[in-house]
Design an enzyme around this catalytic site. Structure first.
Site, short mmCIF file in Angstrom:
data_model
loop_
_atom_site.label_atom_id
_atom_site.label_comp_id
_atom_site.label_asym_id
_atom_site.label_seq_id
_atom_site.Cartn_x
_atom_site.Cartn_y
_atom_site.Cartn_z
N HIS A 194 0.79 -1.23 0.00
CA HIS A 194 0.00 0.00 0.00
C HIS A 194 0.82 1.27 0.00
O HIS A 194 0.26 2.36 -0.01
CB HIS A 194 -0.91 0.05 1.23
CG HIS A 194 -2.11 -0.81 1.09
ND1 HIS A 194 -3.29 -0.36 0.57
CD2 HIS A 194 -2.31 -2.11 1.39
CE1 HIS A 194 -4.18 -1.33 0.56
NE2 HIS A 194 -3.61 -2.42 1.05
N LYS A 208 -14.20 8.64 -4.66
CA LYS A 208 -15.51 8.96 -4.08
C LYS A 208 -15.96 10.36 -4.52
O LYS A 208 -17.11 10.58 -4.88
CB LYS A 208 -15.44 8.93 -2.55
CG LYS A 208 -14.99 7.63 -1.94
CD LYS A 208 -14.68 7.83 -0.44
CE LYS A 208 -13.86 6.70 0.12
NZ LYS A 208 -13.27 7.06 1.43
N LYS A 260 -8.71 13.73 4.53
CA LYS A 260 -7.90 12.52 4.47
C LYS A 260 -6.99 12.56 5.68
O LYS A 260 -6.91 13.59 6.35
CB LYS A 260 -7.07 12.47 3.19
CG LYS A 260 -6.33 13.78 2.88
CD LYS A 260 -5.58 13.73 1.56
CE LYS A 260 -6.46 13.83 0.37
NZ LYS A 260 -6.37 12.69 -0.54
N ARG A 261 -6.28 11.47 5.97
CA ARG A 261 -5.35 11.50 7.09
C ARG A 261 -4.35 12.65 6.92
O ARG A 261 -4.05 13.05 5.80
CB ARG A 261 -4.55 10.20 7.19
CG ARG A 261 -5.22 9.11 7.98
CD ARG A 261 -4.36 7.90 8.03
NE ARG A 261 -3.72 7.66 6.75
CZ ARG A 261 -2.41 7.80 6.52
NH1 ARG A 261 -1.58 8.14 7.48
NH2 ARG A 261 -1.92 7.57 5.32
N LYS A 307 0.83 14.11 1.85
CA LYS A 307 -0.46 14.50 1.29
C LYS A 307 -0.57 16.03 1.13
O LYS A 307 -1.44 16.54 0.45
CB LYS A 307 -1.60 13.97 2.15
CG LYS A 307 -1.74 12.44 2.11
CD LYS A 307 -2.85 11.97 3.03
CE LYS A 307 -3.01 10.46 3.07
NZ LYS A 307 -3.82 9.93 1.96
N THR A 312 -8.30 6.69 -2.44
CA THR A 312 -9.66 6.25 -2.77
C THR A 312 -10.63 7.41 -2.56
O THR A 312 -11.70 7.42 -3.16
CB THR A 312 -10.10 5.05 -1.92
OG1 THR A 312 -9.83 5.36 -0.55
CG2 THR A 312 -9.38 3.78 -2.34
C1 PLP Z 1 -11.94 7.27 1.75
C2 PLP Z 1 -11.52 7.65 3.10
C3 PLP Z 1 -10.17 7.87 3.37
C4 PLP Z 1 -9.10 7.78 2.31
O1 PLP Z 1 -8.94 9.03 1.71
P1 PLP Z 1 -7.66 9.36 0.78
O2 PLP Z 1 -7.99 10.69 0.24
O3 PLP Z 1 -7.67 8.31 -0.29
O4 PLP Z 1 -6.48 9.32 1.63
C5 PLP Z 1 -9.80 8.24 4.65
N1 PLP Z 1 -10.71 8.39 5.61
C6 PLP Z 1 -12.03 8.20 5.39
C7 PLP Z 1 -12.99 8.40 6.51
C8 PLP Z 1 -12.48 7.81 4.14
O5 PLP Z 1 -13.78 7.60 3.93
#
Ligand code: PLP
Length: 764
Positions: free
Chosen positions: A314, A609, A498-499, A504, A605
């Site tokens: 990952h 979304k 995101k985290r 990032k 991911t």
């Molecule tokens: C989809 C999702 C992530 C992943 O987000 P990235 O932008 O791909 O890092 C992290 N936290 C939550 C709550 C999510 O739904």
């Protein structure tokens, strides 16, 4: 089953009340019971092989709506509730969100379970039942504080199975009790299971914060996901957790194999184990141990396990590729040490290159490379986006690719559009039904037909209307649950959730905010009002990440207090960003921030979304952004920044000579960049926050900036300005939204899982 009658029976039996007399909490618990009845009545899918998806995280989110949808009773329940003047979303507010994951990796595991069940494939998840989750994030004094996040209730989704396995730790045996969460599949009529192991007597939550005695075992084994690993006891606890998960999981596999009537030496024909990142890697030596203990020769055990286990990588970030001192394993599970040494000796005999060894270092001080173990003794190694897999093959894991080219394959991530479109954006889903027919719900590639409406102004207007509606809804919920903070639904919603991690580059987003702030103060107004929304948890011991949160919260306060700036620029940061907040914010987004340093985000991911929900991506050509860009074309995405090849080249140069490669100072000195970075030390900002923290961030950016925010910040700013200006042409923008939704079908996790099954698992 007649849903209405059954629900009525439940509320009468439970509460002596009619449906219409029940409160939201009573309705929630009645629906929970109904859902559990329907799920557990479903058979498990059948197949030649059964998959066990091992993961330290399953970020499943709330389950009620999703399970109702999977069970095919969502619409019926919704209208039933509406007849009683109730709403499913209000009822779901009662449900606590399980905090069994941290970010993308855990959410991916949850999407995968959803898709595996929807495709009718036999596959269960295996993980741990953390009582207090990752942590609950609270903001005070413009800082993050961590609190326990309890989510387990007497009446909840966990099903006690009565099964238990004994895990042999160095200090003695510990019973692992098995709890299950049912995973019903949409349109498949079957249900799989998420298996979560727990100790018999879990410790209560720490009184305040998430500090606790990490040597208090076994009681503390399942308290938290990723306990603070900044000291040795924390790192050791992680290894204890990992072994607890894989030993119990491996015993479950062998028990089920026996129940299915298959011999141990045929395990690879009947079982597939997917290792989600390196956290479950000890399942390899544990299976070898159990098979030899039960009579297989070492050769046969190694051969079988090597045909059973497959590994998903990952990340290429060095700190995330786990390496444990062998002394840890000696302490946690001494019986694994001879197995690890045997596996290492076999690998060394076959491959003399020390870079591919499992055990490295001198005797007594050996380090175990978990990923190396997975690659030698797994039959598949996959990356999670096309670019990421190429980087693994060509740089990060090149020495392994040279040895095992056939093991390497790509599986571009996906998300379940049931949760991430049907449930979270019902109006858009209904419009898609009208335009392309409801078949998109089972065949997401049908979304491509939306392209037929590219010039249909009625459909384009509806897309804009739905987005506006979602922005209002998100604003209302924000005001309700985030201390009354009001978002302006007429502003551009520009979202980075995101985290928190330096790669990032939330810090680069913050520098843009500073740039706009300074411009507005100087009288130069943006094309239109912008609301910049952040959401991010920082790992408790990740100091720089916490400094970045501090910066964002200081900027939020600075701008809030400034009547000249506030109408044009608003900064909001959602506290405790989680799946529930993602479901609220993503349908409301105009601009999706996906700005990682190229080569560093394996896939992402969140980007998928957002795209499905009609947000336009502002991003680097990193991870799956590359594939998004190919699918939507250059008019429907804003890309910027250094290319991954160039970035990798910069790192290589730096590794050879620290004076070469990327030098942040050079970029800091640029006239457009310096004032932004120096604003971190401006009295207007330091008066609101911790000067030392802001100074530490300033120093890092000007002297190190490992993830090259200053390299890309100018190109980023230009691209972002362009996107915000383009937003004004509403018809043109609606077309971009349409193309993004139309092309998002590729990113359905149903497609990803079909590919895993076809290329790796061969389940049926
Ligand atoms: C989809 C999702 C992530 C992943 O987000 P990235 O932008 O791909 O890092 C992290 N936290 C939550 C709550 C999510 O739904």
């Amino acid at each position: 089953m007649d849903v209405k009658n059954r629900l009525q029976e439940i509320t009468r039996a439970k509460y002596g009340l009619e449906l219409s007399q029940c409160g939201d909490s009573q309705l929630y618990h009645a629906l929970l019971q109904l859902t559990q009845e329907l799920s557990t009545a479903r058979p498990a899918p059948k197949g030649e092989r059964k998959l066990y998806y091992f993961s330290a995280e399953f970020l499943i989110g709330k389950l009620l709506s999703n399970n109702l949808l999977a069970l095919g009773v969502y619409n019926e329940v919704n209208s039933l509730l509406a007849q009683c003047g109730k709403s499913l979303s209000a009822i779901e507010d009662v449900e606590p969100e399980p905090s069994l994951g941290n970010g993308g990796l855990g959410r991916l595991a949850a999407c995968f379970l959803d898709s595996i069940a929807a495709l009718g494939l036999p596959g269960d998840g295996v993980g741990l039942n953390y009582h207090y989750g990752l942590f609950k994030q609270e903001f005070a004094h413009r800082r993050q504080y961590e609190q326990p996040n309890p989510w387990i209730e007497d009446e909840g989704w966990l099903i006690p199975t009565g099964e238990a396995f004994e895990v042999p730790f160095g200090f003695g045996p510990v019973k692992a009790r098995l709890f299950d969460i049912a995973v019903p599949g949409a349109n498949s009529g079957v249900a799989n299971r998420l298996h979560l192991f727990d100790v018999e007597q879990p410790a209560p939550a720490p009184a305040d914060g998430i500090d606790f005695d990490k040597t208090d075992l076994p009681a503390r084994l399942t308290s938290f996901l990723y306990p603070d690993d900044s000291d040795e006891s924390g790192r050791l606890l992680r290894v204890y957790q990992q072994y607890f998960m894989v030993s119990a999981g491996a015993q479950l596999i062998l028990k089920e194999l026996e129940e299915r009537g298959f011999a141990l030496d045929t395990i690879s024909e009947h079982v597939a184990v997917q290792i989600n990142d390196t956290h479950p890697s000890m399942v390899i030596p544990e299976l070898v141990r159990l098979l030899t203990q039960r009579g297989l020769s070492m050769d046969a055990a190694v051969e079988q396990v090597s045909k059973t286990c497959a590994y998903t990588n990952h990340t290429i970030l060095a700190e995330a590729l786990e390496k444990w001192p062998l002394t840890f394993i000696e302490k946690v599970a001494p019986q694994l040490v001879p197995i690890l040494k045997e596996l290492d000796a076999r690998a060394k005999a076959a491959h003399s290159d020390p870079r591919v060894a499992i055990l490295q270092g001198e005797a007594g001080k050996e380090i175990v490379h978990m990923a190396h173990l997975d690659i030698h003794y797994g039959y598949s190694v996959n990356g999670v986006a096309a670019l990421h897999t190429e980087i693994l093959k060509n740089s990060e894991l090149r020495h392994f690719y040279d040895i095992y080219p056939a093991k390497f394959n790509n599986k571009t991530n996906g998300v379940t559009l049931r949760r991430w479109l049907e449930v979270c954006n019902p109006r858009l889903a209904a419009l898609l039904d009208e335009c392309v027919g409801p078949e998109w719900r089972t065949d997401p590639t049908r979304l491509n037909k939306l392209m037929d409406f590219y010039n249909d102004s009625a459909v384009l207007d509806k897309l804009l209307d739905i987005k506006a509606d979602n922005k209002h809804r998100a604003s209302d919920l924000f005001a309700r649950d985030q201390y009354g903070i009001r978002l302006d639904p007429d502003a551009v919603f520009d979202i980075q959730v995101k985290r928190l991690h330096e790669y990032k580059r939330q810090q680069m987003n913050a520098l843009y905010v500073i740039q706009k702030y300074l411009e507005i103060k100087a009288g130069k107004l943006p094309a239109r009002p912008v609301t910049v929304i952040f959401g991010a948890k920082a790992a408790p011991a990740y100091v720089m990440a916490k400094h970045i949160i501090h910066l964002i919260l200081c900027l939020r306060r600075l701008i809030e207090n400034d009547p000249q700036v506030r109408p044009w620029l608003h900064v909001a940061m959602v506290e405790n960003y989680n799946v529930t907040w993602a479901e609220r914010l993503i349908p409301a987004c105009d601009i999706s921030e996906q700005i990682s340093l190229a080569s560093k985000e394996a896939s992402g991911t969140g980007n998928m979304k957002f795209m499905a929900n009609g947000a336009v991506t502002l991003g680097t050509l990193d991870g799956a952004n590359v594939e998004i860009a190919e699918l939507v074309g250059p008019d429907n995405i804003y890309t910027f920044g250094a290319a991954s090849n160039y970035v990798i080249e910069l790192y290589d140069q730096k590794a050879k000579d620290s004076k070469k490669g990327y030098q942040s100072k050079v970029y800091y000195e640029r006239p457009a960049v310096k004032p932004l970075v120096d604003f971190l030390l401006d009295p207007a900002l330091t008066a609101l926050g911790d000067e030392a923290a802001l100074k530490a961030l300033w120093t890092d950016l000007t002297t190190k900036d490992w993830f090259m925010a200053l390299l890309d910040v100018e190109a980023y700013s230009a691209a972002r300005d362009r996107a915000i200006a383009d937003y004004g042409d509403r018809a043109a923008w609606a077309r971009k939204m349409l193309v993004n939704t139309a092309r998002s079908g590729y990113f359905s996790s149903d497609r990803t899982i079909a590919q895993y099954n076809e290329d790796i698992w061969h389940l049926s």
